[in-house]
Scaffold this motif. Sequence first.
Motif, short mmCIF file in Angstrom:
data_model
loop_
_atom_site.label_atom_id
_atom_site.label_comp_id
_atom_site.label_asym_id
_atom_site.label_seq_id
_atom_site.Cartn_x
_atom_site.Cartn_y
_atom_site.Cartn_z
N VAL A 196 3.41 10.21 -9.87
CA VAL A 196 2.44 10.68 -11.00
C VAL A 196 2.03 11.56 -10.70
O VAL A 196 2.48 12.21 -12.27
CB VAL A 196 2.05 8.61 -11.33
CG1 VAL A 196 1.28 9.31 -12.69
CG2 VAL A 196 3.14 8.05 -12.10
N ALA A 197 1.07 11.77 -10.72
CA ALA A 197 0.60 13.32 -10.07
C ALA A 197 1.27 14.51 -10.04
O ALA A 197 0.60 15.43 -10.75
CB ALA A 197 -0.95 12.70 -8.71
N TYR A 198 2.64 14.01 -9.10
CA TYR A 198 3.49 15.57 -9.80
C TYR A 198 4.64 14.86 -10.63
O TYR A 198 4.15 16.44 -10.77
CB TYR A 198 4.35 14.99 -8.00
CG TYR A 198 5.54 15.74 -8.06
CD1 TYR A 198 4.81 17.63 -7.60
CD2 TYR A 198 6.77 15.62 -9.08
CE1 TYR A 198 5.82 18.71 -7.58
CE2 TYR A 198 8.32 16.82 -8.58
CZ TYR A 198 7.30 18.45 -8.24
OH TYR A 198 8.40 19.18 -8.11
N GLN A 199 4.24 14.29 -11.30
CA GLN A 199 4.94 14.42 -12.66
C GLN A 199 3.67 15.15 -13.48
O GLN A 199 4.62 15.96 -14.15
CB GLN A 199 5.24 13.31 -13.38
CG GLN A 199 6.87 13.13 -12.30
CD GLN A 199 7.17 11.76 -13.00
OE1 GLN A 199 6.63 10.57 -13.38
NE2 GLN A 199 9.31 11.38 -12.87
N ARG A 200 2.76 14.80 -13.25
CA ARG A 200 1.42 15.79 -14.62
C ARG A 200 1.51 16.79 -13.41
O ARG A 200 0.95 17.37 -15.08
CB ARG A 200 0.54 14.13 -14.05
CG ARG A 200 0.52 13.00 -15.23
CD ARG A 200 -0.63 12.14 -15.22
NE ARG A 200 -0.93 11.24 -15.87
CZ ARG A 200 -0.77 11.16 -16.97
NH1 ARG A 200 -0.68 12.06 -18.00
NH2 ARG A 200 -0.36 10.10 -17.33
N TRP A 201 1.28 17.31 -13.12
CA TRP A 201 1.44 18.94 -12.39
C TRP A 201 2.17 19.35 -12.40
O TRP A 201 1.92 21.00 -13.68
CB TRP A 201 0.94 18.17 -11.50
CG TRP A 201 0.77 19.90 -10.08
CD1 TRP A 201 -0.89 20.90 -10.65
CD2 TRP A 201 1.26 20.91 -9.10
NE1 TRP A 201 -0.26 21.88 -9.73
CE2 TRP A 201 0.89 21.79 -9.12
CE3 TRP A 201 2.72 20.54 -8.64
CZ2 TRP A 201 0.89 22.76 -8.43
CZ3 TRP A 201 3.17 21.66 -7.83
CH2 TRP A 201 2.24 22.49 -7.89
N ALA A 260 0.89 -1.34 -0.14
CA ALA A 260 -0.03 0.18 0.14
C ALA A 260 0.80 1.26 0.34
O ALA A 260 0.35 2.04 -0.78
CB ALA A 260 -1.25 -0.34 1.08
N ALA A 261 1.80 1.76 0.59
CA ALA A 261 2.83 2.40 0.56
C ALA A 261 3.40 2.81 -0.66
O ALA A 261 3.86 3.90 -0.94
CB ALA A 261 4.26 2.58 1.98
N LEU A 262 4.14 2.10 -1.36
CA LEU A 262 4.76 1.69 -2.15
C LEU A 262 3.08 2.26 -3.45
O LEU A 262 3.61 3.21 -4.16
CB LEU A 262 4.92 0.04 -3.19
CG LEU A 262 5.58 0.26 -4.37
CD1 LEU A 262 7.40 0.94 -4.22
CD2 LEU A 262 6.32 -1.00 -4.32
N ALA A 263 2.29 1.56 -3.42
CA ALA A 263 0.84 1.98 -4.52
C ALA A 263 1.06 3.70 -3.79
O ALA A 263 0.88 4.30 -5.07
CB ALA A 263 0.21 1.20 -4.46
N ILE A 264 0.74 4.44 -2.72
CA ILE A 264 0.85 5.89 -2.26
C ILE A 264 1.73 6.78 -3.21
O ILE A 264 1.83 7.54 -3.23
CB ILE A 264 0.11 5.97 -0.68
CG1 ILE A 264 -0.88 4.91 -0.44
CG2 ILE A 264 0.44 6.86 -0.46
CD1 ILE A 264 -1.04 5.12 0.19
N PHE A 265 3.03 6.11 -2.57
CA PHE A 265 4.52 6.79 -3.50
C PHE A 265 4.02 6.87 -5.04
O PHE A 265 4.27 7.81 -5.31
CB PHE A 265 5.36 5.72 -2.84
CG PHE A 265 6.86 6.30 -2.97
CD1 PHE A 265 7.10 7.67 -2.68
CD2 PHE A 265 7.30 5.57 -4.43
CE1 PHE A 265 8.57 8.04 -3.02
CE2 PHE A 265 8.88 6.47 -5.06
CZ PHE A 265 9.42 7.87 -4.48
#
Length: 200
Positions: A90-95, A80-85
């Motif tokens: 990915v969200a930061y790179q897209r933003w 779960a921690a790896l998936a959240i990371f």
Amino acid sequence: MEINPEILKRYNEHTANEAECKAVEDWLNDYSEDRNVLSSNELNSMKHSVWRQIQQKTTGANVVQFTKPRKKNYALPLTAALAIFLLITVAYQRWTGSYLNDSDAIVITSAQGDIEILEDHCKLQFSGYLQVFNRSSKIKSIECTNGEKYTLAPGETYYLETIDGKHSIVPESHLSPNDNYSRFIRGDVKIYPEKAKNNV
């Protein structure tokens, strides 16, 4: 008199007559004969009954139960921690638009969409209102076809505009947080770099 479970039960409950009591006591004191008059099923039943009674009497008391400790499974929390990371990355790179192969690009947004320029310097011709973002970690520059040059600080966003044929540039950091200058982006742009990639 033959000793059987019914007589033993009456003896234990103090309801046996004198003859039955004497027969049970003689039987208990006599070691000469085999006294195993109860079957294994009856012995097991009595054993379970005794344990049930002990449990009922000790309910509410501090009874220690010995159980085998469970092994902690760390796989699920780590997954779960790896998936959240990964999701945050990915969200930061897209933003921020910071994709690995284009991390050093200048991104110019016009009415036609985004144009990414990988060179440290490019020449452009435009009209209207543009957004210019230096996605690189180093200083870059742009030059208008009329000879005006602008230096772009790393990670900084600028707004480039043409008013009455004259160009001007404003860093986003100098604008009010209430201003939404990106809504004014319009106009045309033509780039003259060696390497340009159009993402329209």
